[in-house]
Write a protein that holds these residues in place. Sequence first.
Motif, PDB file in Angstrom:
ATOM      1  N   ILE A  10       0.909  -1.130   0.158  1.00 38.37           N
ATOM      2  CA  ILE A  10      -0.086  -0.023   0.117  1.00 38.37           C
ATOM      3  C   ILE A  10       0.822   1.432   0.180  1.00 38.37           C
ATOM      4  CG2 ILE A  10      -2.080   1.462   1.017  1.00 38.37           C
ATOM      5  CD1 ILE A  10      -2.638  -1.180   2.344  1.00 38.37           C
ATOM      6  N   ALA A  18      -5.603   6.077   1.892  1.00 35.17           N
ATOM      7  CA  ALA A  18      -4.427   4.180   1.788  1.00 35.17           C
ATOM      8  C   ALA A  18      -4.002   4.275   3.227  1.00 35.17           C
ATOM      9  CB  ALA A  18      -2.924   4.701   1.551  1.00 35.17           C
ATOM     10  N   VAL A  21      -7.521   2.058   4.084  1.00 39.49           N
ATOM     11  CA  VAL A  21      -7.835   0.589   4.079  1.00 39.49           C
ATOM     12  C   VAL A  21      -6.474   0.050   3.910  1.00 39.49           C
ATOM     13  CG1 VAL A  21      -7.072  -0.247   1.495  1.00 39.49           C
ATOM     14  CG2 VAL A  21      -7.665   1.560   1.352  1.00 39.49           C
ATOM     15  N   ILE A  89      -2.578  -1.702  -3.787  1.00 36.85           N
ATOM     16  CA  ILE A  89      -2.792  -0.493  -3.597  1.00 36.85           C
ATOM     17  C   ILE A  89      -2.132   0.829  -3.976  1.00 36.85           C
ATOM     18  CG2 ILE A  89      -4.824   1.233  -2.381  1.00 36.85           C
ATOM     19  CD1 ILE A  89      -4.281  -2.716  -2.022  1.00 36.85           C
ATOM     20  N   GLY A  91      -2.113   4.380  -3.578  1.00 39.28           N
ATOM     21  CA  GLY A  91      -2.588   5.013  -2.430  1.00 39.28           C
ATOM     22  C   GLY A  91      -1.907   6.164  -2.829  1.00 39.28           C
ATOM     23  N   ILE A 151      -5.205  -2.588  -7.342  1.00 44.96           N
ATOM     24  CA  ILE A 151      -6.374  -1.052  -6.670  1.00 44.96           C
ATOM     25  C   ILE A 151      -5.860   0.455  -7.397  1.00 44.96           C
ATOM     26  CG2 ILE A 151      -8.044  -0.454  -5.397  1.00 44.96           C
ATOM     27  CD1 ILE A 151      -9.053  -2.803  -5.845  1.00 44.96           C
ATOM     28  N   THR A 195      -9.795   0.496 -10.550  1.00 47.44           N
ATOM     29  CA  THR A 195     -10.115   2.268 -10.110  1.00 47.44           C
ATOM     30  C   THR A 195     -11.473   2.729  -8.836  1.00 47.44           C
ATOM     31  OG1 THR A 195      -7.969   2.322 -11.884  1.00 47.44           O
ATOM     32  CG2 THR A 195      -9.647   4.192 -10.849  1.00 47.44           C
ATOM     33  N   VAL A 237     -12.490  -0.289  -1.359  1.00 43.25           N
ATOM     34  CA  VAL A 237     -11.459  -0.883  -2.225  1.00 43.25           C
ATOM     35  C   VAL A 237     -11.832  -2.600  -1.140  1.00 43.25           C
ATOM     36  CG1 VAL A 237      -8.460  -1.170  -1.586  1.00 43.25           C
ATOM     37  CG2 VAL A 237      -9.675   0.845  -1.500  1.00 43.25           C
TER      38      VAL A 237
END
Length: 263
Positions: A10, A18, A21, A89, A91, A151, A195, A237
Motif C-alpha cells: 500500500i 490509504a 485501507v 493499492i 494510494g 487497486i 480504480t 477497496v
Amino acid sequence: MKPANRTFIISGGASGLALAVARDLHSAGAYVSLLDLNADSGSAIVSELGNSRAKFFETDVSNTESIQAAIQGTVKWVKETGKEIGGVIAGAGVGLPGLIIDKKNEPLSIESIDFVLNINLRGTLDLIRQALPYMTTVKPEGPDGERGVIIMVASSAAFDGQMGQVSYAASKGAVASLTLPLARDLSKYGIRAVTVAPALFDSNMTKMMSKKVKQSLENAMEFPKRAGQPEEFARTVRDSIENSMLNGTVLRLDGAMRMPARL
C-alpha cells in the motif's frame, strides 16, 4: 479473493485514505506493507497494528530505486511469513493547484507539472510494474484461479476537474484510462485491475482546504451533502478485492457530485 493471510503493498499507507485501507485490510487478517515518505507516521502505524502483520518501508514513489528497495524488502518479508502478495493499492498522491497561465501571463512551471505527474501517474505505474513479477508467480486460488488484484486511485477530477487542476486532472485521468488495458494485460495471469475515483473525502489533502472551499465542494454533493469518510473509501477497496467480477473498471465514489468549473 479474501484478504486474510495475503500481503498487500500500500503506497501512501501511513496517512489518509490509504491508511484507512491498511487498517481495514489488517482487521480482515491481511498483512500490510506500508510504503510512505513519512517515517515517523509509518513507525507509529506499525506500532498501532503490531509488527507481526505490518511492515513499513520509507519510500519515494517518484524514485524507481526507492520503490525497488521497498518491493525487495516486502518480498523478503513475504519469504519470512509465507504470506504471498495478494495485491497492490497505489494510494500515494498529491495535488498542487495552479492555473496553466496565471494573471501575470506566466505559464505553470514544468517543475510543478512534473511533481504531480511523477507521483500520481509515474509512481503508480512504477510501483505496479515492479510488484507484478512477484504476483504472476503466486499459486492461483479459488475456482477462477485468481492470483491478485491491483487497486488504483483516481479522482472525480479525472472527469470534471476544476480550474487550476490541469496537472492533477491529467494524472488522475490517465490512471482512469489505463485501468482497462491493465486489466487486459493481466487477465491471463488471473490478476484484476480496479480504480476507485473518490470526490471530496476527509483526507490530508482536504485538511489543507479553507472552510469556505470545503463548504463549497460539499454544496456540490447531491446526497449525502458531506465529505466522504476514509472508512467508506476503505470499504469500497475491500469490496474491489473480494468481488472478482470487479475488473477493468473505474468506480466513482462521489455522492453524485459533479464539480463546478470554479468554487
